[in-house]
Design a protein around this motif. Structure first.
Motif, mmCIF file in Angstrom:
data_model
loop_
_atom_site.group_PDB
_atom_site.id
_atom_site.type_symbol
_atom_site.label_atom_id
_atom_site.label_comp_id
_atom_site.label_asym_id
_atom_site.label_seq_id
_atom_site.Cartn_x
_atom_site.Cartn_y
_atom_site.Cartn_z
ATOM 1 N N GLU A 29 0.828 -1.207 0.000
ATOM 2 C CA GLU A 29 0.000 0.000 0.000
ATOM 3 C C GLU A 29 0.866 1.262 0.000
ATOM 4 O O GLU A 29 0.566 2.219 -0.706
ATOM 5 N N HIS A 30 1.930 1.235 0.800
ATOM 6 C CA HIS A 30 2.831 2.388 0.836
ATOM 7 C C HIS A 30 3.506 2.600 -0.521
ATOM 8 O O HIS A 30 3.662 3.737 -0.983
ATOM 9 N N LEU A 31 3.915 1.525 -1.154
ATOM 10 C CA LEU A 31 4.562 1.642 -2.461
ATOM 11 C C LEU A 31 3.620 2.193 -3.515
ATOM 12 O O LEU A 31 4.021 3.000 -4.359
ATOM 13 N N ILE A 32 2.351 1.789 -3.457
ATOM 14 C CA ILE A 32 1.364 2.314 -4.406
ATOM 15 C C ILE A 32 1.171 3.814 -4.184
ATOM 16 O O ILE A 32 1.103 4.597 -5.136
ATOM 17 N N ILE A 33 1.097 4.232 -2.935
ATOM 18 C CA ILE A 33 0.940 5.660 -2.621
ATOM 19 C C ILE A 33 2.168 6.446 -3.076
ATOM 20 O O ILE A 33 2.046 7.508 -3.698
ATOM 21 N N ILE A 34 3.353 5.927 -2.796
ATOM 22 C CA ILE A 34 4.589 6.610 -3.208
ATOM 23 C C ILE A 34 4.659 6.716 -4.725
ATOM 24 O O ILE A 34 4.996 7.776 -5.274
ATOM 25 N N LEU A 35 4.336 5.640 -5.424
ATOM 26 C CA LEU A 35 4.350 5.647 -6.880
ATOM 27 C C LEU A 35 3.335 6.643 -7.438
ATOM 28 O O LEU A 35 3.638 7.397 -8.369
ATOM 29 N N SER A 36 2.141 6.681 -6.840
ATOM 30 C CA SER A 36 1.105 7.624 -7.285
ATOM 31 C C SER A 36 1.557 9.068 -7.088
ATOM 32 O O SER A 36 1.405 9.906 -7.988
ATOM 33 N N LEU A 37 2.113 9.368 -5.925
ATOM 34 C CA LEU A 37 2.585 10.734 -5.666
ATOM 35 C C LEU A 37 3.741 11.117 -6.586
ATOM 36 O O LEU A 37 3.822 12.263 -7.044
ATOM 37 N N THR A 38 4.608 10.162 -6.880
ATOM 38 C CA THR A 38 5.726 10.433 -7.787
ATOM 39 C C THR A 38 5.215 10.737 -9.185
ATOM 40 O O THR A 38 5.662 11.700 -9.822
ATOM 41 N N ILE A 39 4.275 9.947 -9.658
ATOM 42 C CA ILE A 39 3.721 10.171 -10.997
ATOM 43 C C ILE A 39 3.006 11.512 -11.065
ATOM 44 O O ILE A 39 3.174 12.274 -12.029
ATOM 45 N N LEU A 40 2.219 11.839 -10.037
ATOM 46 C CA LEU A 40 1.528 13.136 -10.018
ATOM 47 C C LEU A 40 2.518 14.298 -10.004
ATOM 48 O O LEU A 40 2.310 15.310 -10.691
ATOM 49 N N SER A 41 3.592 14.169 -9.249
ATOM 50 C CA SER A 41 4.608 15.226 -9.197
ATOM 51 C C SER A 41 5.285 15.403 -10.544
ATOM 52 O O SER A 41 5.514 16.537 -10.991
#
Length: 67
Positions: A29-41
């Motif tokens: 779950e943490h990796l999905i959130i980190i990946l999502s935030l990275t893509i949005l940034s």
């Protein structure tokens, strides 16, 4: 002059070490959130980079330089 090169290198090493530790100890779950935030940034950065100036006068650097 050395500060110009040393500080960015130290910050990059610390950043990569932190990312490595985060990835190795994170849950799915943490990796999905980190990946999502990275893509949005990255997408936001690309959008702001590609936006054109609001006025043509902004492209003239002489008008922006304060002497």
């Amino acid at each position: 002059m050395t500060v110009k090169y040393i500080i960015p290198i130290v910050l990059i090493v610390i950043w990569i070490g932190g990312l490595y530790e985060l990835i190795t100890s994170a849950t799915t779950e943490h990796l999905i959130i980190i990946l999502s935030l990275t893509i949005l940034s990255l997408i936001a950065s690309l959008i702001f980079t590609k936006l054109s100036a609001r006025t043509d006068s902004w492209l003239n650097a002489d008008e922006r330089i304060i002497e």
